[in-house]
Design a protein around this motif. Structure first.
Motif, mmCIF file in Angstrom:
data_model
loop_
_atom_site.group_PDB
_atom_site.id
_atom_site.type_symbol
_atom_site.label_atom_id
_atom_site.label_comp_id
_atom_site.label_asym_id
_atom_site.label_seq_id
_atom_site.Cartn_x
_atom_site.Cartn_y
_atom_site.Cartn_z
ATOM 1 N N ILE A 173 0.852 -1.192 0.000
ATOM 2 C CA ILE A 173 0.000 0.000 0.000
ATOM 3 C C ILE A 173 0.884 1.236 0.000
ATOM 4 O O ILE A 173 0.702 2.168 -0.776
ATOM 5 N N LYS A 226 -4.413 1.002 7.103
ATOM 6 C CA LYS A 226 -3.446 1.542 6.140
ATOM 7 C C LYS A 226 -2.210 2.149 6.794
ATOM 8 O O LYS A 226 -1.517 2.970 6.203
ATOM 9 N N GLY A 244 2.743 2.090 -3.187
ATOM 10 C CA GLY A 244 1.902 2.335 -4.360
ATOM 11 C C GLY A 244 1.733 1.105 -5.241
ATOM 12 O O GLY A 244 1.183 1.196 -6.325
ATOM 13 N N GLU A 298 -10.406 2.131 -2.031
ATOM 14 C CA GLU A 298 -10.409 3.507 -2.544
ATOM 15 C C GLU A 298 -9.192 4.279 -2.090
ATOM 16 O O GLU A 298 -8.830 4.205 -0.945
ATOM 17 N N ARG A 305 -9.818 -9.290 -7.840
ATOM 18 C CA ARG A 305 -9.622 -8.635 -6.536
ATOM 19 C C ARG A 305 -9.340 -9.665 -5.435
ATOM 20 O O ARG A 305 -8.458 -9.471 -4.613
ATOM 21 N N SER A 316 -2.262 0.092 -5.381
ATOM 22 C CA SER A 316 -3.180 0.876 -6.213
ATOM 23 C C SER A 316 -2.853 0.686 -7.689
ATOM 24 O O SER A 316 -3.744 0.680 -8.537
ATOM 25 N N LYS A 317 -1.573 0.506 -7.989
ATOM 26 C CA LYS A 317 -1.191 0.226 -9.374
ATOM 27 C C LYS A 317 -1.824 -1.088 -9.834
ATOM 28 O O LYS A 317 -2.325 -1.200 -10.941
ATOM 29 N N MET A 318 -1.806 -2.077 -8.934
ATOM 30 C CA MET A 318 -2.364 -3.378 -9.241
ATOM 31 C C MET A 318 -3.876 -3.308 -9.436
ATOM 32 O O MET A 318 -4.437 -3.961 -10.312
ATOM 33 N N LEU A 319 -4.533 -2.498 -8.610
ATOM 34 C CA LEU A 319 -5.993 -2.420 -8.667
ATOM 35 C C LEU A 319 -6.482 -1.766 -9.955
ATOM 36 O O LEU A 319 -7.648 -1.894 -10.316
ATOM 37 N N ALA A 320 -5.586 -1.052 -10.631
ATOM 38 C CA ALA A 320 -5.978 -0.441 -11.915
ATOM 39 C C ALA A 320 -5.832 -1.424 -13.078
ATOM 40 O O ALA A 320 -6.103 -1.081 -14.214
#
Lengths: 338, 259
Positions: free
Chosen positions: B89, B170, B92, B259, B104, B95-99
């Motif tokens: 987390i 987080k 980064g 998010e 999931r 978040s890169k992976m989630l895009a």
């Protein structure tokens, strides 16, 4: 065909922070579209709504033909995302990082192998494929980071502040690379930056965003022409203290209403005067100020930059934005964004 | 199919990462060894009187405690599993992976399974050391395999909760706080260190709400007493439910907190 179309795109974070406030824009195929604004203006939030990482509070965004709310899975297949933080795995080699992403994009083993080879040459990292990322320099990591967003040959790539924290040489290198990506390979690029120079050098069109709203949009030249001919910058004093403010006020009133002055914009320690012709305006300015007994420490003439554009629309310079009282709110926002 | 591939490739990534952190492997192996040797030294003074206690059938403290060490290793190893996700987390990576189109569920499950693989290896090593030190495992190799199933379920639950909490907070500080708050009491509110017969009455009740105790009871049965199915069934069911709850929590956190 438009690769991105947004309509009244809005994100409100808890605490009624309107990070992005009714933003409308379109990005055409093959274009480099620059989103320019100070830190905390809403650039990253806008990107994260378009790449499906966060949901818009209201409004719509259609990215590569798919609605980000109704069809996020299709959007993800077609885009590449390079975040502000370099999101590479340090314990893995460059090849391992890229290969994992190849699998995420459902490429088969042979295609991945071929693409990895191509991409390492493209980003000038050939020979470093099997070295651990922990041995890479900052610039190399960023290039690998960008490469990971390209493995599946996306139509559109989002670059969030691609050169933050890099040294000037590396920055120029990355700029060339981004330029080639769009102009040689035809990838559409959505780029955010708070560097005027970066937007100026790279972007075909620019939207200037401040406090969540787009305040100006156009090609760099159009935006600069909107200001007028030249910018004469007066520096009457060194610091932004009371006496200095007084000087600036006096200088502004001495020059106001004069026919050769198209507009004026004071900051903490400077006064920008927009004129048609800088060379002929200087003697006039000097005379008018001398009449009022105002001494000017230094004076410069320049072509308008995007900095002046930003100043004209917001009354602030982008430079002055960094590390000011708004920082707390920004940090708050940044935390909420994560 | 995509899901299985996503899980497979991410497990490989996580295991690769762990194997490349040499200190980590070293510390983990040495730690279990120290627990086995040190704790049995400390409690050695109990000596013969300990072995006379009901239900111990003349077992030494080493014999009694070896199953506990296995469970402790799994507990502490899996409770910290969320730290790796925090790193992702923070850097980064997440978040890169989630895009990307990655499934999931695979993000959490691959992490949890990778933790399990490591812990099973460690548990097997501890069993081996214990045997060398003279512990007699009455159910033999099948018993050890059964024990591995039980501790895998226990660790699965803890690792999944840990990952879920990492997503919730987080930040490392609150996660560390929760782990410290939960892990040690979970050990002492169970029969890990002392046989149930020696625990005060209230504690003997509390341990029934503690998943760690179900792990310890099951593994200890297999090592000391043989197949006591009334215990083993209960342990398997409770730990299975515990693992399911953990995965559900972790996935829920990923969906709501990504998010």
């Amino acid at each position: 065909m438009s690769v991105i179309v947004t309509s009244q795109l809005t994100k409100v974070f808890p605490g009624d922070i309107r990070a992005v406030d009714g933003v409308d824009f379109e990005v055409a195929e093959g274009e480099i579209f620059g989103f320019l604004g100070p830190n905390g203006a809403g650039k990253t939030t806008t990107i994260k709504m378009m790449n499906t990482l966060i949901k818009p509070t209201s409004g719509t965004a259609v990215v590569t033909g798919f609605d980000v709310i109704k069809n996020p899975a299709e959007v993800r297949k077609n885009i590449g995302y390079v975040a502000q933080d370099v999101g590479v795995d340090e314990y893995a080699t460059g090849r391992e990082n890229l290969t994992l992403y190849g699998h995420f994009y459902r490429l088969d083993g042979r295609t991945i192998k071929r693409r990895v080879k191509e991409i390492f040459e493209l980003v000038d990292l050939a020979g470093y494929e099997d070295k651990r990322v922990s041995t890479y320099s900052g610039g190399m990591r960023k290039r690998l980071d960008i490469a990971m967003g390209l493995i599946h040959q996306p139509k559109l790539i989002f670059l969030d502040e691609p050169t933050v924290g890099l040294d000037p040489q590396t920055r120029v290198h990355i700029w060339d690379y981004i330029h080639n990506l769009a102009k040689v390979m035809g990838v559409t690029i959505f780029l955010t930056t708070h560097y005027m120079e970066e937007a100026d050098r790279l972007a075909d069109r620019i939207a200037i965003i401040d406090l969540g709203k787009i305040i100006a949009m156009g090609t760099p030249d159009e935006l600069k022409q909107a200001i007028g001919g030249d910018v004469v910058t007066l520096t009457p004093c060194e610091s932004g203290d009371e006496a200095c403010q007084e000087f600036l006020r006096q200088a502004q009133s001495a020059l106001s209403g004069k026919p050769f002055v198209l507009g004026m914009q004071p900051t903490d320690d400077e006064l920008a005067v927009y004129v048609n012709k800088g060379e002929s305006a200087i003697p006039n300015i000097m005379r008018l100020l001398a009449n009022e007994g105002i001494e000017v420490e230094s004076l410069s003439v320049s072509r308008p930059s995007l900095d002046d554009v930003f100043l004209k629309y917001t009354g602030r310079t982008i430079r002055a934005q960094e590390g000011t009282a708004t920082t707390y709110v920004q940090m708050q926002r940044k935390r909420d964004r994560r | 199919m995509n899901l299985l591939n996503d899980i497979r490739f991410q497990i490989l990534r996580h295991l690769r990462t762990l194997f490349r952190i040499r200190v980590w492997i070293f510390i983990n192996l040495v730690q279990s060894l120290i627990w086995l040797v040190l704790f049995t030294q400390v409690f050695d003074s109990l000596g013969a009187s300990f072995a006379q206690l009901p239900g111990l059938e003349n077992a030494s403290y080493l014999q009694f405690f070896a199953p506990g060490v296995v469970v402790l290793t799994v507990l502490f190893g899996s409770a910290w599993a969320g730290m790796g996700l925090l790193q992702d987390i923070d850097m980064g990576v997440l978040s890169k992976m989630l895009a990307t189109p990655v499934t999931r569920v695979s993000i959490i499950s691959s992490r949890v399974i990778a933790s399990m693989v490591m812990l099973v290896i460690q548990a097997l090593i501890i069993f081996a050391i214990a045997v060398v030190m003279g512990v007699n495992i009455v159910t033999g190799v099948p018993g050890v395999l059964f024990a591995i199933v039980l501790i895998s379920l226990l660790g699965l639950g803890f690792a999944a909760f840990s990952n879920g909490l990492a997503l919730l907070f987080k930040r490392p500080e609150p996660l560390m706080g929760v782990i410290n708050f939960v892990a040690l009491p979970a050990v002492f509110l169970s029969s890990t260190m002392m046989p149930p017969e020696l625990l005060p009455g209230w504690l003997d009740t509390v341990r029934y709400f503690n998943p760690v105790d179900y792990g310890v009871v099951g593994v200890r049965d297999l090592v000391l007493h043989g197949y006591i199915w009334s215990d083993l069934w209960r342990s398997t069911l409770v730990l299975g439910a515990w693992a399911t709850a953990g995965i559900a929590f972790g996935t829920l956190m990923l969906r709501s907190r990504a998010e």
